[in-house]
Design a protein around this motif. Structure first.
Motif, PDB file in Angstrom:
ATOM      1  N   ASP A  25     -14.420   3.031   4.347  1.00  0.00           N
ATOM      2  CA  ASP A  25     -14.331   4.058   3.308  1.00  0.00           C
ATOM      3  C   ASP A  25     -13.205   3.782   2.316  1.00  0.00           C
ATOM      4  O   ASP A  25     -12.964   4.591   1.407  1.00  0.00           O
ATOM      5  N   GLY A  26     -12.513   2.661   2.468  1.00  0.00           N
ATOM      6  CA  GLY A  26     -11.459   2.283   1.540  1.00  0.00           C
ATOM      7  C   GLY A  26     -10.075   2.729   1.942  1.00  0.00           C
ATOM      8  O   GLY A  26      -9.083   2.307   1.335  1.00  0.00           O
ATOM      9  N   THR A  27      -9.961   3.597   2.948  1.00  0.00           N
ATOM     10  CA  THR A  27      -8.633   4.005   3.401  1.00  0.00           C
ATOM     11  C   THR A  27      -7.943   2.843   4.100  1.00  0.00           C
ATOM     12  O   THR A  27      -8.594   1.952   4.648  1.00  0.00           O
ATOM     13  N   LYS A  28      -6.620   2.861   4.070  1.00  0.00           N
ATOM     14  CA  LYS A  28      -5.831   1.741   4.555  1.00  0.00           C
ATOM     15  C   LYS A  28      -5.032   2.102   5.811  1.00  0.00           C
ATOM     16  O   LYS A  28      -4.577   3.240   5.962  1.00  0.00           O
ATOM     17  N   ILE A  29      -4.862   1.126   6.649  1.00  0.00           N
ATOM     18  CA  ILE A  29      -3.886   1.198   7.731  1.00  0.00           C
ATOM     19  C   ILE A  29      -2.678   0.394   7.261  1.00  0.00           C
ATOM     20  O   ILE A  29      -2.775  -0.810   7.040  1.00  0.00           O
ATOM     21  N   GLY A  30      -1.572   1.098   7.046  1.00  0.00           N
ATOM     22  CA  GLY A  30      -0.365   0.444   6.569  1.00  0.00           C
ATOM     23  C   GLY A  30       0.598   0.186   7.713  1.00  0.00           C
ATOM     24  O   GLY A  30       0.534   0.835   8.759  1.00  0.00           O
ATOM     25  N   THR A  76       2.884  -2.281   3.954  1.00  0.00           N
ATOM     26  CA  THR A  76       1.926  -3.316   3.568  1.00  0.00           C
ATOM     27  C   THR A  76       0.627  -3.064   4.319  1.00  0.00           C
ATOM     28  O   THR A  76       0.605  -2.406   5.366  1.00  0.00           O
ATOM     29  N   THR A  77      -0.467  -3.586   3.795  1.00  0.00           N
ATOM     30  CA  THR A  77      -1.779  -3.343   4.375  1.00  0.00           C
ATOM     31  C   THR A  77      -1.958  -4.168   5.646  1.00  0.00           C
ATOM     32  O   THR A  77      -1.790  -5.389   5.642  1.00  0.00           O
ATOM     33  N   VAL A 128       0.859  -1.174   0.000  1.00  0.00           N
ATOM     34  CA  VAL A 128       0.000   0.000   0.000  1.00  0.00           C
ATOM     35  C   VAL A 128       0.899   1.228   0.000  1.00  0.00           C
ATOM     36  O   VAL A 128       1.989   1.224   0.576  1.00  0.00           O
ATOM     37  N   THR A 129       0.458   2.267  -0.686  1.00  0.00           N
ATOM     38  CA  THR A 129       1.224   3.505  -0.745  1.00  0.00           C
ATOM     39  C   THR A 129       0.377   4.673  -0.257  1.00  0.00           C
ATOM     40  O   THR A 129      -0.850   4.668  -0.418  1.00  0.00           O
ATOM     41  N   PHE A 130       1.026   5.636   0.312  1.00  0.00           N
ATOM     42  CA  PHE A 130       0.359   6.873   0.745  1.00  0.00           C
ATOM     43  C   PHE A 130       0.785   8.043  -0.135  1.00  0.00           C
ATOM     44  O   PHE A 130       0.527   9.194   0.204  1.00  0.00           O
ATOM     45  N   ASP A 131       1.413   7.738  -1.261  1.00  0.00           N
ATOM     46  CA  ASP A 131       1.807   8.779  -2.198  1.00  0.00           C
ATOM     47  C   ASP A 131       0.569   9.432  -2.795  1.00  0.00           C
ATOM     48  O   ASP A 131      -0.437   8.771  -3.068  1.00  0.00           O
TER      49      ASP A 131
END
Length: 351
Positions: free
Chosen positions: A84-89, A77-78, A33-36
């Motif tokens: 809402d589709g946002t991820k905790i990486g 990584t996830t 997963v990326t936060f870019d």
């Protein structure tokens, strides 16, 4: 020697329950997963006073200085996915200053990915668990609803849209280290107040000002957040300390009383309270306590003794609340998150 505070054992049990829900609730766990985000070329400006992103935020007198990601870029990584589709990486961080290596979980709100905020920094909330706080941080589980609550509150104007950062609290599950640099032990104080913020600045858009940095924590994590803000008011503006210990009590301080007292929140608050009551010095200590747990008396005594000058305090009494994370999230929604948000910097959208 396996001495642990009784309240921390309760919190540790909660952490295990959170982890159990987490494992079964994430279909893409382990995926990269990326936060870019793409950045616009427009210069950020102060938004209208009633803009949702700045509701309850401290009114800006000038455009706050945004710090764009400095690198090096971490690989995430996830660990979990919100509705809402946002991820905790999650990633592993080797602290250059502390020398300690541990896991850090991060969540960014929907607003962080909105092109309107592509050039703006975001406030950071470092969330610390109670219990052992190792090898996981129970705030990374979606069952406690910390991240989803912040998302809901921010859209309702009750909270800023914080980036939530969740590092491990201790270097092992044998002892509690008071989130401090105990002589001869892993430097957990440096890890939490220097390495973790440096990591966040390397990977996310943040603010240069301390107005964009806060802690929250429950039980032993509440103590560490409280201590960290009072110890480094030049770097952090606020804390939500829920059911916290007030004084350092790790058995590892044995033989190091002077060093233990140097990071005692009572002494730190006394020293800070004697300074001029200016915006450069002020800190906001939001305490929370449930009516079904002990500890209210020690919090009230602290507030009575040390709410002076730039040391501002508030107590959220959670009716029917116990010594557990779910009660503390409820308390945040009942007033604590709005209070600290009102004294911090929110993201600034492009015009």
């Amino acid at each position: 020697m396996n001495r642990q505070h009784p309240s921390r054992i309760v919190a540790a049990a909660l952490a295990l329950g959170a982890a159990a829900v987490l494992v079964t609730g994430c279909s893409d766990e382990g995926a990269p997963v990326t936060f870019d985000t793409p950045r616009s070329t427009a210069q950020p400006r102060t938004p209208a006073p009633d803009h949702p992103a700045n509701v309850r935020a401290k009114p800006a007198t000038k455009v706050p200085e945004t710090v764009l990601p400095t690198g090096p870029k971490a690989s995430f990584t996830t660990a979990n996915t919100l509705e809402d589709g946002t991820k905790i990486g999650v990633t592993t961080l080797r602290g250059e200053k502390s020398g300690f290596t541990g896991k850090v979980w991060v969540w960014a709100p929907e607003q962080y990915f909105d092109p309107a905020y592509a050039d703006s920094g975001f406030p950071v909330l470092v969330a610390l668990p109670g219990g052992n706080g190792y090898p996981t941080n129970y705030w990374m589980g979606t069952d406690l609803k910390l991240q989803s609550s912040i998302s809901t509150w921010s859209k309702a104007g009750k909270s800023l849209p914080f980036i939530v950062v969740m590092p491990v609290l201790n270097p092992d599950d044998d002892f509690y280290y008071d989130g401090s640099d105990i002589p001869g032990q892993p430097r957990m104080g440096t890890w939490l107040t220097e390495d973790v913020p440096d990591f966040v600045r390397a990977n996310f858009r943040t603010f240069a000002s301390r107005d964009g940095w806060a802690f929250m924590g429950s039980s032993s994590g509440g103590f560490v957040g409280l201590k960290s803000v009072l110890q480094r008011p030049d770097r952090f503006k606020a804390v939500i300390a829920s059911g916290p210990d007030i004084v350092p009590d790790s058995p590892l301080w044995a033989g190091h009383e002077a060093e233990r007292q140097a990071i005692n929140p009572e002494r730190l608050a006394q020293a800070l309270g004697a300074k001029p009551d200016t915006r450069a010095n002020d800190v906001y200590l939001a305490f929370q306590i449930g009516t079904q747990e002990s500890g209210a008396a020690r919090i009230k005594a602290f507030m009575k003794s040390y709410t002076k000058g730039p040391v501002k305090t508030r107590l959220q009494v959670i009716q029917g609340g116990g010594h557990n994370a779910k009660s503390y999230v409820r308390g945040m929604g009942e007033g604590s998150i709005a209070w600290i948000s009102g004294h911090m910097q929110g993201p600034v959208p492009a015009p």
